[in-house]
Design a protein around this motif. Structure first.
Motif, PDB file in Angstrom:
ATOM      1  N   VAL A 237       0.857  -1.189   0.000  1.00 47.26           N
ATOM      2  CA  VAL A 237       0.000   0.000   0.000  1.00 47.26           C
ATOM      3  C   VAL A 237       0.891   1.237   0.000  1.00 47.26           C
ATOM      4  O   VAL A 237       1.837   1.323   0.781  1.00 47.26           O
ATOM      5  CB  VAL A 237      -0.918   0.047   1.256  1.00 47.26           C
ATOM      6  CG1 VAL A 237      -1.799   1.285   1.234  1.00 47.26           C
ATOM      7  CG2 VAL A 237      -1.747  -1.212   1.372  1.00 47.26           C
ATOM      8  N   VAL A 238       0.581   2.183  -0.892  1.00 47.90           N
ATOM      9  CA  VAL A 238       1.251   3.480  -0.902  1.00 47.90           C
ATOM     10  C   VAL A 238       0.173   4.532  -0.722  1.00 47.90           C
ATOM     11  O   VAL A 238      -0.819   4.557  -1.448  1.00 47.90           O
ATOM     12  CB  VAL A 238       2.029   3.719  -2.218  1.00 47.90           C
ATOM     13  CG1 VAL A 238       2.567   5.142  -2.281  1.00 47.90           C
ATOM     14  CG2 VAL A 238       3.167   2.716  -2.346  1.00 47.90           C
ATOM     15  N   GLU A 239       0.385   5.385   0.271  1.00 49.71           N
ATOM     16  CA  GLU A 239      -0.601   6.409   0.607  1.00 49.71           C
ATOM     17  C   GLU A 239      -0.571   7.555  -0.390  1.00 49.71           C
ATOM     18  O   GLU A 239       0.487   7.963  -0.860  1.00 49.71           O
ATOM     19  CB  GLU A 239      -0.314   6.943   2.015  1.00 49.71           C
ATOM     20  CG  GLU A 239      -1.315   7.958   2.498  1.00 49.71           C
ATOM     21  CD  GLU A 239      -1.059   8.404   3.928  1.00 49.71           C
ATOM     22  OE1 GLU A 239      -1.967   9.021   4.513  1.00 49.71           O
ATOM     23  OE2 GLU A 239       0.033   8.152   4.461  1.00 49.71           O
ATOM     24  N   LYS A 240      -1.779   8.059  -0.705  1.00 48.26           N
ATOM     25  CA  LYS A 240      -1.920   9.278  -1.498  1.00 48.26           C
ATOM     26  C   LYS A 240      -2.061  10.449  -0.536  1.00 48.26           C
ATOM     27  O   LYS A 240      -2.714  10.293   0.486  1.00 48.26           O
ATOM     28  CB  LYS A 240      -3.173   9.207  -2.382  1.00 48.26           C
ATOM     29  CG  LYS A 240      -3.045   8.312  -3.578  1.00 48.26           C
ATOM     30  CD  LYS A 240      -4.333   8.423  -4.380  1.00 48.26           C
ATOM     31  CE  LYS A 240      -4.352   7.585  -5.599  1.00 48.26           C
ATOM     32  NZ  LYS A 240      -5.611   7.737  -6.329  1.00 48.26           N
ATOM     33  N   PRO A 241      -1.540  11.615  -0.823  1.00 43.75           N
ATOM     34  CA  PRO A 241      -0.700  11.886  -1.979  1.00 43.75           C
ATOM     35  C   PRO A 241       0.625  11.126  -1.860  1.00 43.75           C
ATOM     36  O   PRO A 241       1.190  10.999  -0.772  1.00 43.75           O
ATOM     37  CB  PRO A 241      -0.486  13.390  -1.949  1.00 43.75           C
ATOM     38  CG  PRO A 241      -0.742  13.791  -0.539  1.00 43.75           C
ATOM     39  CD  PRO A 241      -1.700  12.797   0.024  1.00 43.75           C
ATOM     40  N   MET A 242       1.090  10.627  -2.994  1.00 42.11           N
ATOM     41  CA  MET A 242       2.286   9.791  -3.022  1.00 42.11           C
ATOM     42  C   MET A 242       3.533  10.589  -2.692  1.00 42.11           C
ATOM     43  O   MET A 242       3.706  11.711  -3.159  1.00 42.11           O
ATOM     44  CB  MET A 242       2.468   9.180  -4.412  1.00 42.11           C
ATOM     45  CG  MET A 242       1.665   7.958  -4.631  1.00 42.11           C
ATOM     46  SD  MET A 242       2.056   7.220  -6.218  1.00 42.11           S
ATOM     47  CE  MET A 242       1.265   8.390  -7.299  1.00 42.11           C
TER      48      MET A 242
END
Length: 175
Positions: A136-141
């Motif tokens: 999982v990569v959180e936005k804003p990246m």
């Protein structure tokens, strides 16, 4: 040789002559010998552009899809080393698309999938892992979080949720 730069440090340069290596048989291109090819899936054009720019900054090549249906069709071709998947999209969301990709025959079903989302609470992440996503990569990246996800995917990705236990861990900081 050395080059002096007034008011700054010196540059030292050298050349090394090495014999050419002899090829033994046909050379096959592997993932390690070519840039990773990434599918960026997001319904928002700006988010796609940002993700692609970050991937290219890390020497990846990219293609894009605007929703989960397009992502499944693109993944079916089996030409990607990684899929960056938005969660909330029209037509087919990222969770449903990930499940559909995991159900594909052949190598396409095993491509690492990284969720791109603002919803990164532990229970949300568990649902992404349960759908077959690898990270999982959180936005804003943030570039460092994407780089961590790319490295983890390149090193074999994370195991599915059922193999990792119930604990969710945020991406580790870059050393």
């Amino acid at each position: 040789w050395k080059e002096a730069h007034e008011g700054q440090a010196r540059t030292l340069a050298f050349e090394v002559m090495l014999p050419a290596a002899a090829a033994e048989g046909p050379v096959q291109e592997t993932v390690a010998e070519r840039p990773p090819h990434v599918l960026v899936v997001d319904d928002n054009a700006t988010n796609r552009m940002v993700a692609q720019a970050l991937c290219e900054m890390f020497d990846c090549t990219c293609e894009s899809a605007e929703d989960g249906l397009e992502a499944v069709e693109a993944a079916r071709a089996g030409r990607f080393d990684l899929i960056l998947m938005d969660i909330r999209m029209p037509n087919m969301d990222g969770v449903a698309a990930s499940k559909a990709i995991r159900a594909l025959p052949g190598p396409a079903a095993h491509v690492p999938i990284i969720a791109l989302t603002a919803n990164v609470e532990p229970e949300d992440a568990q649902a992404y892992y349960a759908a077959g996503m690898n990270g999982v990569v959180e936005k804003p990246m943030k570039a460092e979080h994407l780089l961590t996800a790319l490295r983890e995917a390149h090193d074999g990705g994370r195991a599915p949720a059922q193999d990792r236990g119930a604990a969710w861990a945020a991406p580790s900081p870059i050393a």
